[in-house]
Design an enzyme around this catalytic site. Structure first.
Site, PDB file in Angstrom:
ATOM      1  N   LYS A  11     -16.259   5.447 -20.059  1.00 34.46           N
ATOM      2  CA  LYS A  11     -17.136   5.727 -21.201  1.00 34.46           C
ATOM      3  C   LYS A  11     -17.863   7.070 -21.046  1.00 34.46           C
ATOM      4  O   LYS A  11     -17.879   7.668 -19.967  1.00 34.46           O
ATOM      5  CB  LYS A  11     -18.134   4.565 -21.350  1.00 34.46           C
ATOM      6  CG  LYS A  11     -17.468   3.222 -21.675  1.00 34.46           C
ATOM      7  CD  LYS A  11     -18.508   2.127 -21.935  1.00 34.46           C
ATOM      8  CE  LYS A  11     -17.847   0.802 -22.264  1.00 34.46           C
ATOM      9  NZ  LYS A  11     -18.844  -0.249 -22.613  1.00 34.46           N
ATOM     10  N   TYR A  51     -14.430  -1.670 -31.574  1.00 34.78           N
ATOM     11  CA  TYR A  51     -15.421  -2.705 -31.286  1.00 34.78           C
ATOM     12  C   TYR A  51     -15.724  -3.580 -32.513  1.00 34.78           C
ATOM     13  O   TYR A  51     -16.805  -4.166 -32.620  1.00 34.78           O
ATOM     14  CB  TYR A  51     -16.700  -2.067 -30.750  1.00 34.78           C
ATOM     15  CG  TYR A  51     -16.659  -1.798 -29.250  1.00 34.78           C
ATOM     16  CD1 TYR A  51     -16.424  -2.827 -28.334  1.00 34.78           C
ATOM     17  CD2 TYR A  51     -16.886  -0.523 -28.735  1.00 34.78           C
ATOM     18  CE1 TYR A  51     -16.403  -2.596 -26.961  1.00 34.78           C
ATOM     19  CE2 TYR A  51     -16.873  -0.277 -27.369  1.00 34.78           C
ATOM     20  CZ  TYR A  51     -16.630  -1.322 -26.483  1.00 34.78           C
ATOM     21  OH  TYR A  51     -16.621  -1.090 -25.123  1.00 34.78           O
ATOM     22  N   PHE A  59     -26.677  -4.901 -31.577  1.00 32.67           N
ATOM     23  CA  PHE A  59     -26.495  -3.670 -30.797  1.00 32.67           C
ATOM     24  C   PHE A  59     -25.297  -2.839 -31.264  1.00 32.67           C
ATOM     25  O   PHE A  59     -24.959  -1.837 -30.633  1.00 32.67           O
ATOM     26  CB  PHE A  59     -26.377  -3.992 -29.305  1.00 32.67           C
ATOM     27  CG  PHE A  59     -25.244  -4.932 -28.952  1.00 32.67           C
ATOM     28  CD1 PHE A  59     -23.936  -4.497 -28.848  1.00 32.67           C
ATOM     29  CD2 PHE A  59     -25.510  -6.275 -28.719  1.00 32.67           C
ATOM     30  CE1 PHE A  59     -22.902  -5.355 -28.515  1.00 32.67           C
ATOM     31  CE2 PHE A  59     -24.476  -7.159 -28.395  1.00 32.67           C
ATOM     32  CZ  PHE A  59     -23.170  -6.687 -28.296  1.00 32.67           C
ATOM     33  N   ASN A 114     -22.603   1.318 -19.653  1.00 31.60           N
ATOM     34  CA  ASN A 114     -22.086   0.583 -18.497  1.00 31.60           C
ATOM     35  C   ASN A 114     -20.739   1.102 -18.002  1.00 31.60           C
ATOM     36  O   ASN A 114     -19.963   0.384 -17.389  1.00 31.60           O
ATOM     37  CB  ASN A 114     -22.082  -0.927 -18.756  1.00 31.60           C
ATOM     38  CG  ASN A 114     -21.194  -1.331 -19.911  1.00 31.60           C
ATOM     39  OD1 ASN A 114     -20.535  -0.494 -20.516  1.00 31.60           O
ATOM     40  ND2 ASN A 114     -21.166  -2.612 -20.200  1.00 31.60           N
ATOM     41  N   HIS A 117     -14.886   0.126 -19.865  1.00 30.55           N
ATOM     42  CA  HIS A 117     -14.437  -1.031 -20.641  1.00 30.55           C
ATOM     43  C   HIS A 117     -13.154  -1.570 -20.042  1.00 30.55           C
ATOM     44  O   HIS A 117     -12.318  -0.791 -19.568  1.00 30.55           O
ATOM     45  CB  HIS A 117     -14.156  -0.617 -22.089  1.00 30.55           C
ATOM     46  CG  HIS A 117     -13.287  -1.602 -22.842  1.00 30.55           C
ATOM     47  ND1 HIS A 117     -13.819  -2.700 -23.475  1.00 30.55           N
ATOM     48  CD2 HIS A 117     -11.934  -1.683 -22.997  1.00 30.55           C
ATOM     49  CE1 HIS A 117     -12.825  -3.400 -24.008  1.00 30.55           C
ATOM     50  NE2 HIS A 117     -11.676  -2.811 -23.733  1.00 30.55           N
ATOM     51  N   GLU A 128      -5.323  -3.193 -27.977  1.00 33.38           N
ATOM     52  CA  GLU A 128      -6.083  -1.998 -27.575  1.00 33.38           C
ATOM     53  C   GLU A 128      -5.153  -0.902 -27.051  1.00 33.38           C
ATOM     54  O   GLU A 128      -5.343   0.281 -27.365  1.00 33.38           O
ATOM     55  CB  GLU A 128      -7.135  -2.384 -26.537  1.00 33.38           C
ATOM     56  CG  GLU A 128      -8.242  -3.256 -27.135  1.00 33.38           C
ATOM     57  CD  GLU A 128      -9.200  -3.848 -26.113  1.00 33.38           C
ATOM     58  OE1 GLU A 128     -10.102  -4.590 -26.523  1.00 33.38           O
ATOM     59  OE2 GLU A 128      -9.047  -3.577 -24.892  1.00 33.38           O
TER      60      GLU A 128
HETATM   61  P1  DAT Z   1     -17.802  -6.200 -21.890  1.00 33.48           P
HETATM   62  O1  DAT Z   1     -17.791  -4.686 -22.054  1.00 33.48           O
HETATM   63  O2  DAT Z   1     -18.237  -6.614 -20.516  1.00 33.48           O
HETATM   64  O3  DAT Z   1     -16.513  -6.840 -22.328  1.00 33.48           O
HETATM   65  P2  DAT Z   1     -18.955  -7.196 -24.377  1.00 33.48           P
HETATM   66  O4  DAT Z   1     -17.556  -7.240 -24.914  1.00 33.48           O
HETATM   67  O5  DAT Z   1     -19.783  -8.425 -24.500  1.00 33.48           O
HETATM   68  O6  DAT Z   1     -18.981  -6.769 -22.843  1.00 33.48           O
HETATM   69  O7  DAT Z   1     -19.754  -6.018 -25.105  1.00 33.48           O
HETATM   70  C1  DAT Z   1     -19.109  -4.795 -25.378  1.00 33.48           C
HETATM   71  C2  DAT Z   1     -20.062  -3.676 -25.046  1.00 33.48           C
HETATM   72  O8  DAT Z   1     -21.192  -3.730 -25.920  1.00 33.48           O
HETATM   73  C3  DAT Z   1     -20.662  -3.714 -23.654  1.00 33.48           C
HETATM   74  O9  DAT Z   1     -19.812  -3.146 -22.681  1.00 33.48           O
HETATM   75  C4  DAT Z   1     -21.913  -2.909 -23.836  1.00 33.48           C
HETATM   76  C5  DAT Z   1     -22.355  -3.290 -25.232  1.00 33.48           C
HETATM   77  N1  DAT Z   1     -23.336  -4.376 -25.204  1.00 33.48           N
HETATM   78  C6  DAT Z   1     -23.097  -5.693 -24.984  1.00 33.48           C
HETATM   79  N2  DAT Z   1     -24.220  -6.414 -25.024  1.00 33.48           N
HETATM   80  C7  DAT Z   1     -25.227  -5.524 -25.279  1.00 33.48           C
HETATM   81  C8  DAT Z   1     -26.637  -5.638 -25.435  1.00 33.48           C
HETATM   82  N3  DAT Z   1     -27.260  -6.808 -25.340  1.00 33.48           N
HETATM   83  N4  DAT Z   1     -27.324  -4.490 -25.688  1.00 33.48           N
HETATM   84  C9  DAT Z   1     -26.716  -3.293 -25.797  1.00 33.48           C
HETATM   85  N5  DAT Z   1     -25.383  -3.125 -25.656  1.00 33.48           N
HETATM   86  C10 DAT Z   1     -24.652  -4.217 -25.402  1.00 33.48           C
HETATM   87 MG    MG Z   2     -15.645  -7.078 -24.159  1.00 35.33          MG
END
Ligand code: DAT
Ligand code: MG
Length: 140
Positions: A11, A51, A59, A114, A117, A128
């Site tokens: 990212k 996404y 978010f 973070n 991905h 994807e």
């Molecule tokens: P992952 O990337 O571990 O698969 P996810 O699919 O639940 O996690 O979410 C996609 C992305 O969205 C994640 O990498 C970062 C962002 N995200 C998730 N939860 C969030 C939150 N509570 N606040 C801000 N960003 C968030």
């Molecule tokens: Mg995810």
């Protein structure tokens, strides 16, 4: 277990801090092979499509903004049980909850930034990968 392919994104927070090599080292140390890789600037539309599953989440706007804040490196990773293996290398979504040695524990800044991905299942991995790579760009 089987040889699988998963989709990865390094990212913008990772490219900005020059961490793509450090993250790739963790990927390769886990036995995953980087069989395709390119650096791209995502458009807002591409990030929203990528996404889309999260579009009702509070978010979502922040997430899209974060993904287009700078270049990303999109990748295809191949190896034994690649989807689960890479989720393990990534660590928990929230870096504060991630295990030591994982990409997110070692490098991520926050839940939003973070660092990487990884696909969560075989079907999403295929979707994807097809969104970002044509077949002849993947060399196993
Ligand atoms: P992952 O990337 O571990 O698969 P996810 O699919 O639940 O996690 O979410 C996609 C992305 O969205 C994640 O990498 C970062 C962002 N995200 C998730 N939860 C969030 C939150 N509570 N606040 C801000 N960003 C968030
Ligand atoms: Mg995810």
């Amino acid at each position: 277990m089987a040889i699988e392919r998963t989709f990865s994104i390094l990212k913008p927070d990772a490219t900005r801090r020059n961490l793509t090599g450090a993250i790739n080292a963790l990927i390769e140390k886990a036995g995953l092979r980087i069989v395709a890789q390119k650096r791209v600037q995502m458009t807002r539309a591409q990030a929203e499509t990528f996404y889309a599953v999260h579009k009702e989440r509070p978010f979502f706007g922040e997430l899209v903004g974060t993904m287009i804040a700078g270049p990303v490196v999109v990748q295809v990773l191949e190896g034994e049980d690649a989807i689960k293996t890479y989720r393990g290398v990534l660590g928990a979504t929230d870096p504060a909850k991630a295990d030591p040695g994982t990409i997110r524990k070692e490098h991520a800044l926050s839940v939003g930034e973070n660092s990487a991905h990884g696909s969560d299942a075989l079907d999403t991995a295929a979707i994807e990968i097809a969104q970002w790579f044509s077949g002849n760009e993947i060399v196993g």
